[in-house]
Design a protein around this motif. Structure first.
Motif, mmCIF file in Angstrom:
data_model
loop_
_atom_site.group_PDB
_atom_site.id
_atom_site.type_symbol
_atom_site.label_atom_id
_atom_site.label_comp_id
_atom_site.label_asym_id
_atom_site.label_seq_id
_atom_site.Cartn_x
_atom_site.Cartn_y
_atom_site.Cartn_z
ATOM 1 N N LYS A 2 45.183 35.533 36.067
ATOM 2 C CA LYS A 2 44.539 34.760 36.780
ATOM 3 C C LYS A 2 42.935 35.668 36.596
ATOM 4 O O LYS A 2 43.069 36.838 36.708
ATOM 5 N N GLU A 3 41.944 34.979 36.826
ATOM 6 C CA GLU A 3 40.711 35.487 36.861
ATOM 7 C C GLU A 3 40.405 36.489 38.056
ATOM 8 O O GLU A 3 39.919 37.675 37.713
ATOM 9 N N LYS A 4 41.090 36.460 39.176
ATOM 10 C CA LYS A 4 41.033 37.399 40.313
ATOM 11 C C LYS A 4 41.718 38.756 40.057
ATOM 12 O O LYS A 4 41.365 39.713 40.035
ATOM 13 N N GLU A 5 42.812 38.605 39.184
ATOM 14 C CA GLU A 5 43.654 39.735 38.871
ATOM 15 C C GLU A 5 42.873 40.538 37.804
ATOM 16 O O GLU A 5 42.854 41.635 37.730
ATOM 17 N N LEU A 7 39.695 40.405 37.183
ATOM 18 C CA LEU A 7 38.531 41.221 37.837
ATOM 19 C C LEU A 7 38.884 42.485 38.670
ATOM 20 O O LEU A 7 38.184 43.202 38.749
ATOM 21 N N LYS A 8 39.903 42.131 39.332
ATOM 22 C CA LYS A 8 40.446 43.395 40.136
ATOM 23 C C LYS A 8 40.760 44.662 39.227
ATOM 24 O O LYS A 8 40.425 45.885 39.560
ATOM 25 N N ARG A 9 41.394 44.191 37.992
ATOM 26 C CA ARG A 9 41.529 45.475 37.148
ATOM 27 C C ARG A 9 40.329 46.077 36.595
ATOM 28 O O ARG A 9 40.036 47.150 36.422
ATOM 29 N N GLU A 11 37.267 46.047 38.218
ATOM 30 C CA GLU A 11 36.683 46.457 39.425
ATOM 31 C C GLU A 11 37.224 47.830 39.485
ATOM 32 O O GLU A 11 36.424 48.806 39.987
ATOM 33 N N SER A 12 38.839 47.944 39.258
ATOM 34 C CA SER A 12 39.367 49.410 39.285
ATOM 35 C C SER A 12 38.552 50.328 38.333
ATOM 36 O O SER A 12 38.648 51.780 38.509
ATOM 37 N N ARG A 13 37.783 49.748 37.524
ATOM 38 C CA ARG A 13 37.382 50.726 36.379
ATOM 39 C C ARG A 13 35.563 50.789 36.787
ATOM 40 O O ARG A 13 34.921 51.170 36.010
ATOM 41 N N THR A 16 32.201 45.582 37.942
ATOM 42 C CA THR A 16 32.289 44.316 38.956
ATOM 43 C C THR A 16 31.409 43.255 38.174
ATOM 44 O O THR A 16 30.670 43.403 37.385
#
Length: 140
Positions: A2-5, A7-9, A11-13, A16
């Motif tokens: 999913k897009e949110k998952e 994006l979280k990955r 963002e962890s790098r 954003t």
């Protein structure tokens, strides 16, 4: 994924959605910047849900985490291939030319990223910018 998952990955790098939008707009010459930003945001969110884009971005993330490369060696082309494929998948052949434009200038966050991610994210940005200005601002 999913897009949110995804994006979280990203963002962890430190990658954003806002950072990608800013990098995209650094090379934009034109008016109605806020309108373009909003349409681009919608388009990016749309393509972050695409399984093929997600797979290629995830491949770049996993390569950065699991494949040791010092710097950005001249003989490394796999990173470029990932970026090119994302750019062309989203923006067609014009996306390829836009990819090289972004890749040589490395605006915003692209200048800070390691080899696989700078090309994958650069391909994503350039593909979305190309799609945005192909006369079809709405989702494909």
């Amino acid at each position: 994924m999913k897009e949110k998952e995804l994006l979280k990955r990203l963002e962890s790098r430190g990658i954003t959605l806002d950072a990608m939008l800013e990098a995209a707009l650094k090379l934009y010459i034109g008016e109605e910047r806020e309108k373009v930003r909003e349409k681009l945001r919608e388009l990016m969110l749309y393509y972050l849900e695409d399984i093929n884009v997600g797979a290629l971005l995830m491949a770049a993330l996993l390569l950065e985490e699991n494949f040791e490369v010092e710097g950005d060696p001249v003989n490394l082309v796999a990173d470029e291939l990932i970026g090119i494929n994302i750019a062309e998948y989203i923006g067609g052949k014009m996306g390829l030319f836009n990819f090289f434009y972004y890749d040589t200038r490395k605006p915003g966050i692209l200048a800070e990223l390691p080899p696989f991610l700078d090309d994958a994210v650069g391909g994503f940005i350039s593909g979305c910018m190309t799609r945005l200005f192909q006369g079809t601002v709405e989702r494909p």
